[in-house]
Structure formats: structure tokens, C-alpha cells
Motif scaffolding. Structure first.
Motif, PDB file in Angstrom:
ATOM      1  N   ALA A 117      11.771   6.271  -1.784  1.00 45.37           N
ATOM      2  CA  ALA A 117      10.740   6.946  -2.580  1.00 45.37           C
ATOM      3  C   ALA A 117      11.263   8.227  -3.219  1.00 45.37           C
ATOM      4  O   ALA A 117      10.604   8.807  -4.057  1.00 45.37           O
TER       5      ALA A 117
ATOM      6  N   ASP B 227       2.725   1.514  -3.454  1.00 44.83           N
ATOM      7  CA  ASP B 227       1.754   1.875  -4.488  1.00 44.83           C
ATOM      8  C   ASP B 227       1.336   3.339  -4.353  1.00 44.83           C
ATOM      9  O   ASP B 227       1.217   4.049  -5.349  1.00 44.83           O
ATOM     10  N   GLY B 228       1.141   3.786  -3.122  1.00 41.61           N
ATOM     11  CA  GLY B 228       0.746   5.169  -2.869  1.00 41.61           C
ATOM     12  C   GLY B 228       1.792   6.176  -3.295  1.00 41.61           C
ATOM     13  O   GLY B 228       1.476   7.308  -3.659  1.00 41.61           O
ATOM     14  N   LYS B 229       3.056   5.764  -3.260  1.00 36.61           N
ATOM     15  CA  LYS B 229       4.155   6.648  -3.673  1.00 36.61           C
ATOM     16  C   LYS B 229       4.485   6.484  -5.154  1.00 36.61           C
ATOM     17  O   LYS B 229       5.386   7.138  -5.666  1.00 36.61           O
ATOM     18  N   GLY B 230       3.776   5.575  -5.835  1.00 31.23           N
ATOM     19  CA  GLY B 230       4.020   5.363  -7.264  1.00 31.23           C
ATOM     20  C   GLY B 230       5.332   4.652  -7.555  1.00 31.23           C
ATOM     21  O   GLY B 230       5.905   4.822  -8.625  1.00 31.23           O
ATOM     22  N   ILE B 231       5.791   3.858  -6.606  1.00 31.69           N
ATOM     23  CA  ILE B 231       7.054   3.133  -6.771  1.00 31.69           C
ATOM     24  C   ILE B 231       6.767   1.775  -7.390  1.00 31.69           C
ATOM     25  O   ILE B 231       5.959   1.004  -6.869  1.00 31.69           O
ATOM     26  N   SER B 232       7.433   1.478  -8.497  1.00 31.01           N
ATOM     27  CA  SER B 232       7.242   0.173  -9.124  1.00 31.01           C
ATOM     28  C   SER B 232       8.196  -0.838  -8.481  1.00 31.01           C
ATOM     29  O   SER B 232       9.326  -0.501  -8.120  1.00 31.01           O
TER      30      SER B 232
ATOM     31  N   THR C  64       0.831  -1.202   0.000  1.00 31.28           N
ATOM     32  CA  THR C  64       0.000   0.000   0.000  1.00 31.28           C
ATOM     33  C   THR C  64       0.868   1.255   0.000  1.00 31.28           C
ATOM     34  O   THR C  64       0.601   2.216  -0.731  1.00 31.28           O
TER      35      THR C  64
END
Length: 77
Positions: free
Chosen positions: A76, A23-28, A20
Motif C-alpha cells: 500500500a 479498496d480501503g487503501k485505494g489500491i487498484s 475490503t
């Protein structure tokens, strides 16, 4: 560019928290179940989940064990 591997297993609450957060930080990231791929877990010396490994040029730069937002924030950036 860094490659991030997250070792997790099903029904693991801290694993879900890490997902979560990332995903919230846009990290793949790649997700690996160490029970399904034990040789990869041995290669990276994973003993517990969740474990997040950050690789740069196939070298481990960061290892985060458990859900630690302050440490996850460092990757991040």
C-alpha cells in the motif's frame, strides 16, 4: 508502476477481507477467479485463494497468500 492481481473465488470470506482492505487503501487491482482462468493460475503458481501477486515489469515482486494485513500494508506504500 506495479500491476496487482488478486486471485479469488466466490463465497470466500478471506477473499472479501482482502478486497475490503485493498479498496480501503485505494489500491487498484485485477480480480481473477483461478477456476475461470486456470492457465493464468498455473502461470503464477496459485494453489490457494486469496493470493495477491504484485508484478513489476512482468516479474513477481510480492506474493501474499491469505488475508495478512501487515503484508498487504507493504504494497500500500
Amino acid at each position: 508502476m506495479a500491476r496487482i492481481i488478486k486471485f479469488e473465488k466466490n463465497d470466500c470470506a478471506p477473499c472479501a477481507q482482502v478486497s475490503t482492505y485493498l479498496d480501503g487503501k485505494g489500491i487498484s487491482y485485477e480480480t481473477v477467479n483461478p477456476f475461470d482462468e486456470p492457465e493464468l493460475a498455473v502461470k503464477f503458481k496459485v494453489r490457494t485463494v486469496p493470493t495477491v501477486i504484485v508484478l513489476e515489469n512482468d516479474e513477481v515482486k510480492h506474493r501474499i497468500i491469505g488475508f495478512k494485513p501487515e503484508e498487504l500494508a507493504a504494497i500500500a506504500k
